[in-house]
Design a protein around this motif. Structure first.
Motif, mmCIF file in Angstrom:
data_model
loop_
_atom_site.group_PDB
_atom_site.id
_atom_site.type_symbol
_atom_site.label_atom_id
_atom_site.label_comp_id
_atom_site.label_asym_id
_atom_site.label_seq_id
_atom_site.Cartn_x
_atom_site.Cartn_y
_atom_site.Cartn_z
ATOM 1 N N MET A 150 0.822 -1.221 0.000
ATOM 2 C CA MET A 150 0.000 0.000 0.000
ATOM 3 C C MET A 150 0.856 1.272 0.000
ATOM 4 O O MET A 150 1.865 1.349 0.696
ATOM 5 N N GLN A 151 0.419 2.236 -0.805
ATOM 6 C CA GLN A 151 1.085 3.546 -0.838
ATOM 7 C C GLN A 151 0.023 4.569 -0.430
ATOM 8 O O GLN A 151 -1.050 4.600 -1.043
ATOM 9 N N ALA A 152 0.320 5.400 0.574
ATOM 10 C CA ALA A 152 -0.735 6.266 1.105
ATOM 11 C C ALA A 152 -0.208 7.664 1.459
ATOM 12 O O ALA A 152 0.963 7.840 1.805
ATOM 13 N N ILE A 153 -1.117 8.623 1.339
ATOM 14 C CA ILE A 153 -0.794 10.022 1.662
ATOM 15 C C ILE A 153 -1.926 10.588 2.510
ATOM 16 O O ILE A 153 -3.105 10.294 2.260
ATOM 17 N N LEU A 154 -1.567 11.406 3.489
ATOM 18 C CA LEU A 154 -2.564 12.124 4.299
ATOM 19 C C LEU A 154 -2.241 13.612 4.257
ATOM 20 O O LEU A 154 -1.116 14.033 4.541
ATOM 21 N N TRP A 155 -3.248 14.411 3.854
ATOM 22 C CA TRP A 155 -3.079 15.860 3.764
ATOM 23 C C TRP A 155 -4.064 16.493 4.738
ATOM 24 O O TRP A 155 -5.282 16.299 4.592
ATOM 25 N N ARG A 156 -3.524 17.213 5.730
ATOM 26 C CA ARG A 156 -4.381 17.906 6.701
ATOM 27 C C ARG A 156 -4.536 19.362 6.272
ATOM 28 O O ARG A 156 -3.543 20.046 6.045
ATOM 29 N N HIS A 157 -5.808 19.826 6.203
ATOM 30 C CA HIS A 157 -6.041 21.187 5.710
ATOM 31 C C HIS A 157 -5.594 22.233 6.726
ATOM 32 O O HIS A 157 -5.068 23.275 6.360
ATOM 33 N N GLU A 158 -5.835 21.952 8.009
ATOM 34 C CA GLU A 158 -5.636 22.974 9.049
ATOM 35 C C GLU A 158 -4.217 23.555 9.011
ATOM 36 O O GLU A 158 -4.029 24.758 8.951
ATOM 37 N N ASP A 159 -3.211 22.682 8.983
ATOM 38 C CA ASP A 159 -1.831 23.171 8.972
ATOM 39 C C ASP A 159 -1.139 22.877 7.637
ATOM 40 O O ASP A 159 0.063 23.058 7.497
ATOM 41 N N ASN A 160 -1.952 22.451 6.655
ATOM 42 C CA ASN A 160 -1.429 22.127 5.322
ATOM 43 C C ASN A 160 -0.295 21.096 5.383
ATOM 44 O O ASN A 160 0.629 21.132 4.567
ATOM 45 N N SER A 161 -0.363 20.196 6.363
ATOM 46 C CA SER A 161 0.722 19.224 6.504
ATOM 47 C C SER A 161 0.444 17.976 5.668
ATOM 48 O O SER A 161 -0.719 17.604 5.468
ATOM 49 N N VAL A 162 1.493 17.380 5.160
ATOM 50 C CA VAL A 162 1.361 16.165 4.357
ATOM 51 C C VAL A 162 2.252 15.077 4.964
ATOM 52 O O VAL A 162 3.423 15.312 5.248
ATOM 53 N N THR A 163 1.681 13.914 5.184
ATOM 54 C CA THR A 163 2.490 12.762 5.584
ATOM 55 C C THR A 163 2.194 11.638 4.598
ATOM 56 O O THR A 163 1.099 11.563 4.045
ATOM 57 N N ALA A 164 3.197 10.816 4.355
ATOM 58 C CA ALA A 164 3.039 9.737 3.374
ATOM 59 C C ALA A 164 3.710 8.492 3.914
ATOM 60 O O ALA A 164 4.627 8.580 4.732
ATOM 61 N N ALA A 165 3.233 7.341 3.459
ATOM 62 C CA ALA A 165 3.843 6.101 3.920
ATOM 63 C C ALA A 165 3.761 5.040 2.839
ATOM 64 O O ALA A 165 2.815 5.016 2.039
ATOM 65 N N SER A 166 4.775 4.188 2.813
ATOM 66 C CA SER A 166 4.844 3.099 1.853
ATOM 67 C C SER A 166 4.860 1.785 2.641
ATOM 68 O O SER A 166 5.519 1.681 3.677
ATOM 69 N N ASP A 167 4.137 0.829 2.163
ATOM 70 C CA ASP A 167 3.977 -0.443 2.864
ATOM 71 C C ASP A 167 5.325 -1.090 3.191
ATOM 72 O O ASP A 167 6.149 -1.288 2.291
ATOM 73 N N PRO A 168 5.573 -1.420 4.463
ATOM 74 C CA PRO A 168 6.858 -2.037 4.799
ATOM 75 C C PRO A 168 7.022 -3.428 4.174
ATOM 76 O O PRO A 168 8.122 -3.951 4.080
#
Ligand code: DON
Length: 362
Positions: free
Chosen positions: A331-349
């Motif tokens: 799985m390849q995934a991204i999370l974008w939070r609007h409040e602080d415009n932060s982006v975190t992403a993760a790739s399946d181990p």
């Protein structure tokens, strides 16, 4: 190891310079057709020239306050996941205790995969009752047969629909600085597709024909059983399980997807459940996985799942929980939070792939 693929490089250049005509017509098409025919295949230049990419509107659903935008037919991905989430919504609006959630999730998958086999196929050929499958009243009706304390044998739900595992599907999740997003799952089906490359092209041909149901009741490589709806016909596209997905919450957006054959749908849905719990993106891709696809009537799980509380709660209710003896998914995934415009992403181990954010991502 340095791998050189000059033929494939030339094909990609032709595609880049001439668009579809660089592939579906001209020298590349000729080599593809010649290579297939020399090997006893039946392709014609016209088959390639007639091929058109079709843009289709995504299917949209809702779960715990989020709007979910995901893959329409001819993938079963979006419909099966949204039907299963709709069924979960029938239990306290989707706010379900940790103890009960695995059981209800499996029961929702069982029913939604049954409908995959019954109704789903290329919408250019079969009329899929999408509105009904995604309606609240249908979710109510499907949820009504779920017992809180006991697994429903798939055989009690009527018509059968059944696993092996394949590789060589790829998923990309992308978010750019302007908020444009891509969730793209690409498949040649089994490892190395058909195992055949027309000479001089570098293009490996898929064996997506296995995504059709060869005959009613006969399982494909993933153990999926289908009906006439997904029977082979000229010009028809096979039913897929690919589930590239956006999950739009009020305050955040998730982008996710994975390879994994028939288990794609349940992996993505487990990711959506994590996202709905506002778990960190690493948890979505690394969490232990379990799966049910109507037939075989088993909860197929990663080895690490067997000793968990979730496995215990499933067994207590009569589910047959078996190990598939290995981890699965990428799985390849991204999370974008609007409040602080932060982006975190993760790739399946479990798989190859990497997550990059910010300047790193260029
Ligand atoms: O579209 C489908 O459902 C299959 N062709 C996907 C195959 C797949 O994910 C194999 N890779 N692990």
């Amino acid at each position: 190891t340095l791998i050189r693929q000059p033929d494939l490089a030339r094909v990609l250049e032709a595609l880049a310079e001439q668009g579809r005509d660089g592939f579906y017509q001209g020298p590349v098409a000729e080599k593809l057709v010649r290579g297939v025919r020399e090997a006893g295949g039946i392709w014609t230049k016209q088959d390639l020239n007639n091929y058109r990419v079709k843009e289709r509107a995504p299917v949209v659903g809702h779960y715990r306050g989020a709007r979910i935008v995901t893959a329409p037919p001819p993938s079963a991905g979006g419909l099966v996941m949204l039907e299963a989430l709709n069924i979960l919504n029938e239990f306290n609006g989707g706010e379900i205790s940790e103890d009960l959630l695995p059981h209800l999730t499996v029961e929702a998958w069982r029913r939604a995969y049954q409908d995959r086999g019954r109704y789903m196929g290329d919408p250019d050929f079969v009329s899929i009752p999408v509105d009904n499958l995604l309606s609240k009243s249908y979710a109510e009706q499907r949820a009504a047969s779920i017992k809180l304390d006991k697994a429903t044998p798939s055989s009690e739900l009527g018509e059968p629909v059944a696993t092996g595992e394949g590789f060589h599907t790829t998923h990309f999740s992308v978010l750019d600085g302007a908020g444009n997003r891509v969730a793209a799952t690409l498949s040649i089906n089994l490892p190395f597709g058909s195992g055949f490359m027309p000479a001089g092209t570098g293009v490996i041909l898929n064996n997506e024909m296995d995504d059709f149901s060869a005959k009613p009741g006969s399982p494909n490589a993933y153990g999926l059983v289908g009906s006439k709806a997904n029977a082979v016909a000229p010009g028809k596209r096979p039913l897929s399980s690919m589930t590239p997905t956006f999950v739009e919450f009020d305050d955040r957006v998730a982008i996710l997807g994975t390879p994994g054959g028939s288990r794609i749908i349940t992996m993505v849905m487990l990711g959506v459940l994590e996202a709905a719990n506002d778990a960190p993106v690493d948890d979505w891709v690394s969490r232990v996985r379990f799966h049910h696809q109507f037939l075989p009537d088993q909860v197929q799980a990663e080895p690490a799942f067997l000793g968990t509380e979730a496995a215990k709660s499933l067994r207590l209710r009569g589910h047959d929980v078996v190990s598939v003896d290995r981890e699965y998914g990428n799985m390849q995934a991204i999370l974008w939070r609007h409040e602080d415009n932060s982006v975190t992403a993760a790739s399946d181990p479990r798989g190859i792939g990497a997550a990059r954010v910010g300047a790193d991502a260029d």
